[in-house]
Design a protein around this motif. Sequence first.
Motif, PDB file in Angstrom:
ATOM      1  N   VAL A 116       0.809  -1.333   0.067  1.00  0.00           N
ATOM      2  CA  VAL A 116      -0.165   0.104  -0.145  1.00  0.00           C
ATOM      3  C   VAL A 116       0.795   1.213  -0.005  1.00  0.00           C
ATOM      4  CG1 VAL A 116      -1.774   1.324   1.257  1.00  0.00           C
ATOM      5  CG2 VAL A 116      -1.914  -1.218   1.306  1.00  0.00           C
ATOM      6  N   LEU A 117       0.564   2.175  -0.799  1.00  0.00           N
ATOM      7  CA  LEU A 117       1.476   3.178  -0.917  1.00  0.00           C
ATOM      8  C   LEU A 117       0.668   4.630  -0.394  1.00  0.00           C
ATOM      9  CD1 LEU A 117       2.773   2.732  -4.641  1.00  0.00           C
ATOM     10  CD2 LEU A 117       3.980   2.124  -2.811  1.00  0.00           C
ATOM     11  N   CYS A 118      -0.695   4.603  -0.516  1.00  0.00           N
ATOM     12  CA  CYS A 118      -1.297   5.645  -0.377  1.00  0.00           C
ATOM     13  C   CYS A 118      -2.697   5.368  -0.110  1.00  0.00           C
ATOM     14  CB  CYS A 118      -1.228   7.059  -1.060  1.00  0.00           C
ATOM     15  SG  CYS A 118      -1.829   6.657  -2.596  1.00  0.00           S
ATOM     16  N   VAL A 119      -3.564   6.399   0.377  1.00  0.00           N
ATOM     17  CA  VAL A 119      -4.943   6.123   0.368  1.00  0.00           C
ATOM     18  C   VAL A 119      -5.642   7.274  -0.314  1.00  0.00           C
ATOM     19  CG1 VAL A 119      -7.264   6.020   1.821  1.00  0.00           C
ATOM     20  CG2 VAL A 119      -4.836   4.928   2.425  1.00  0.00           C
ATOM     21  N   ILE A 120      -6.491   6.904  -1.489  1.00  0.00           N
ATOM     22  CA  ILE A 120      -7.349   8.044  -1.976  1.00  0.00           C
ATOM     23  C   ILE A 120      -8.761   7.766  -1.336  1.00  0.00           C
ATOM     24  CG2 ILE A 120      -8.284   9.161  -4.004  1.00  0.00           C
ATOM     25  CD1 ILE A 120      -5.652   8.089  -5.440  1.00  0.00           C
ATOM     26  N   GLU A 121      -9.384   8.924  -0.899  1.00  0.00           N
ATOM     27  CA  GLU A 121     -10.779   8.983  -0.633  1.00  0.00           C
ATOM     28  C   GLU A 121     -11.553   9.522  -1.704  1.00  0.00           C
ATOM     29  OE1 GLU A 121     -13.748  11.442   2.494  1.00  0.00           O
ATOM     30  OE2 GLU A 121     -11.769  12.040   2.214  1.00  0.00           O
ATOM     31  N   ALA A 122     -12.784   8.740  -1.990  1.00  0.00           N
ATOM     32  CA  ALA A 122     -13.611   9.141  -3.054  1.00  0.00           C
ATOM     33  C   ALA A 122     -15.045   8.649  -2.644  1.00  0.00           C
ATOM     34  CB  ALA A 122     -13.243   8.404  -4.303  1.00  0.00           C
ATOM     35  N   MET A 123     -15.936   9.664  -2.447  1.00  0.00           N
ATOM     36  CA  MET A 123     -17.425   9.561  -2.046  1.00  0.00           C
ATOM     37  C   MET A 123     -17.277   8.919  -0.605  1.00  0.00           C
ATOM     38  SD  MET A 123     -19.001   8.625  -5.607  1.00  0.00           S
ATOM     39  CE  MET A 123     -20.434   8.982  -4.977  1.00  0.00           C
ATOM     40  N   LYS A 124     -16.519   9.358   0.184  1.00  0.00           N
ATOM     41  CA  LYS A 124     -16.455   8.999   1.831  1.00  0.00           C
ATOM     42  C   LYS A 124     -15.857   7.404   1.634  1.00  0.00           C
ATOM     43  CE  LYS A 124     -18.200  12.748   3.031  1.00  0.00           C
ATOM     44  NZ  LYS A 124     -17.479  13.785   3.521  1.00  0.00           N
TER      45      LYS A 124
END
Length: 160
Positions: A116-124
């Motif tokens: 896992v490199l990062c997290v992207i939040e999309a529509m909660k």
Amino acid sequence: MDIKEIQSLIKFVAKSGASEVKLEMEDIKITIRTGAAGHEPTSYVQQIPMAHNQMMAAAPAHEEAPSVEIAAKAEANEDDKYITIKSPIIGTFYRKASPEKPVFVEVGSTINKGDVLCVIEAMKLFNDIESEVSGKIVKVLVDDSSPVEFDQPLFLVDPS
């Protein structure tokens, strides 16, 4: 409006993530456009009435644009040897799972396929972005908590 104010405005627009901003005042009209996903340097066009003092103030602005473009091309050539990890979705980029946890990867971190490199939040919804390659993180291209577009470069990885 002097050249320093124009330069400050350009920097502000580039950091804001806006793709285009137009500013019109009595004696000046400015359009600032930023390239899609950082591929083009920030550019702008000024249209000023033929007053001598105003034309002299605008002259340095036109001289600086090519130097920014040359620097961007030189950096792009240097980055060609690296693999670019891009955003698979539109959302907000986060380098860590929560504010009190450490970042997933730093510059210099060795990664493997599936990490896992990062997290992207999309529509909660928080989506883990996993690496599709193994290598070493050379550059993080996005600031924490910044909005990202589909296919926007996030990381540069040295596969060797």
